[in-house]
Write an enzyme that holds these catalytic residues in place. Structure first.
Site, PDB file in Angstrom:
ATOM      1  N   ASP A 103      40.012  39.886  42.980  1.00 48.45           N
ATOM      2  CA  ASP A 103      38.605  39.535  43.093  1.00 48.45           C
ATOM      3  C   ASP A 103      37.705  40.733  42.784  1.00 48.45           C
ATOM      4  O   ASP A 103      38.121  41.892  42.913  1.00 48.45           O
ATOM      5  CB  ASP A 103      38.287  39.039  44.509  1.00 48.45           C
ATOM      6  CG  ASP A 103      39.080  37.807  44.885  1.00 48.45           C
ATOM      7  OD1 ASP A 103      39.446  37.037  43.979  1.00 48.45           O
ATOM      8  OD2 ASP A 103      39.328  37.619  46.091  1.00 48.45           O
ATOM      9  N   TYR A 104      36.484  40.447  42.430  1.00 50.69           N
ATOM     10  CA  TYR A 104      35.462  41.463  42.151  1.00 50.69           C
ATOM     11  C   TYR A 104      35.380  42.495  43.279  1.00 50.69           C
ATOM     12  O   TYR A 104      35.292  43.696  43.034  1.00 50.69           O
ATOM     13  CB  TYR A 104      34.115  40.762  41.969  1.00 50.69           C
ATOM     14  CG  TYR A 104      32.955  41.649  41.622  1.00 50.69           C
ATOM     15  CD1 TYR A 104      32.807  42.160  40.330  1.00 50.69           C
ATOM     16  CD2 TYR A 104      31.977  41.969  42.568  1.00 50.69           C
ATOM     17  CE1 TYR A 104      31.736  42.971  39.989  1.00 50.69           C
ATOM     18  CE2 TYR A 104      30.895  42.769  42.242  1.00 50.69           C
ATOM     19  CZ  TYR A 104      30.776  43.272  40.955  1.00 50.69           C
ATOM     20  OH  TYR A 104      29.708  44.073  40.623  1.00 50.69           O
TER      21      TYR A 104
END
Length: 244
Positions: A103-104
């Site tokens: 994820d970011y």
């Protein structure tokens, strides 16, 4: 002779699953003719085009990156955000892509390659490649909550496979804890959703290990090339479920 989708994957254009999709959508040509049949086999003498671009065989490369937070696990981003491949652009000429995703807001170990078949082996749940994360969570998980994660917990996209979970430290007064969790699936935001399901949302998440690989002294944004032996062991692990 090899299956067309396998050749496309080996060329590093896409994973085998994505290659199959491209074939069905009519975006692949063999010797100038559109091919939509997944069973099609090709040889080294055949000319293959994907989305109008001739397939050029690249040497296979394999990298281990310490992905920083705030970077997209993708080749490009329509919002203009920094991607993991941007980190390599000055020094790596091959068309690499991330093996799965982080994820970011998640940091840690991420593999990148131009080998679609390898990527498929590392990410498909049937190969059961372990990924280990350290999660800092809000609240202190109960023993019952941890057992639910260990057995597999129901999420909106189905029940998760059993996970290895332990709580390495906690502060009851501050209402926080640190847990280690190992899974072999790779659903979207899976670890975060698993802890959310037991009432202890993740505040910070880092992937510490991928199979037997670890970050080995790398700093965020740094990377190294995998050795031939490491790549071989990962393939053996995917094929047999163990390494001697």
């Amino acid at each position: 002779m090899e299956r067309l989708q396998k050749v496309i994957a080996y060329a590093g254009v896409a994973s085998r699953r994505k290659a199959e999709q491209l074939i069905v959508e009519g975006k692949v040509k063999v010797n100038g003719k559109v091919v939509k049949e997944l069973g099609t086999k090709v040889s080294n003498s055949d000319t293959i085009e994907v989305n109008g671009v001739k397939l050029e065989k690249e040497d296979k490369v394999y990298f281990l990156l310490y992905k920083p937070r705030g970077v997209i696990s993708a080749v490009s981003d329509d919002k203009g955000r920094k991607t993991v491949t941007d980190i390599f652009k000055k020094h790596v000429q091959e068309r690499i892509f991330p093996v799965g995703r982080l994820d970011y807001d998640t940091s840690g170990l991420l593999l990148l390659t131009n080998d679609g078949e390898f990527s498929y082996q590392m990410t498909h749940p049937k190969f059961k490649i372990d990924k280990t994360y350290i999660a800092r969570v809000k609240g202190v998980p109960t023993i019952d909550g941890l057992k639910k994660l260990q057995r597999g917990i129901k999420l909106e996209d189905g029940k998760t496979a059993p996970a290895k979970v332990s709580m390495t430290s906690f502060d009851e007064k501050a209402g926080k804890a640190i847990c280690e969790i190992t899974i072999h699936e790779g659903r979207n935001r899976q670890v975060r959703r698993m802890f959310e399901a037991i009432g202890t949302p993740v505040v910070k998440l880092k992937r510490e290990r991928f199979a037997f690989l670890d970050l080995g002294g790398l700093m965020p944004g740094e990377y190294r090339e995998l050795t031939k032996h490491e790549v071989k062991l990962l393939r053996v692990l995917a094929d047999t479920g163990k390494i001697e």
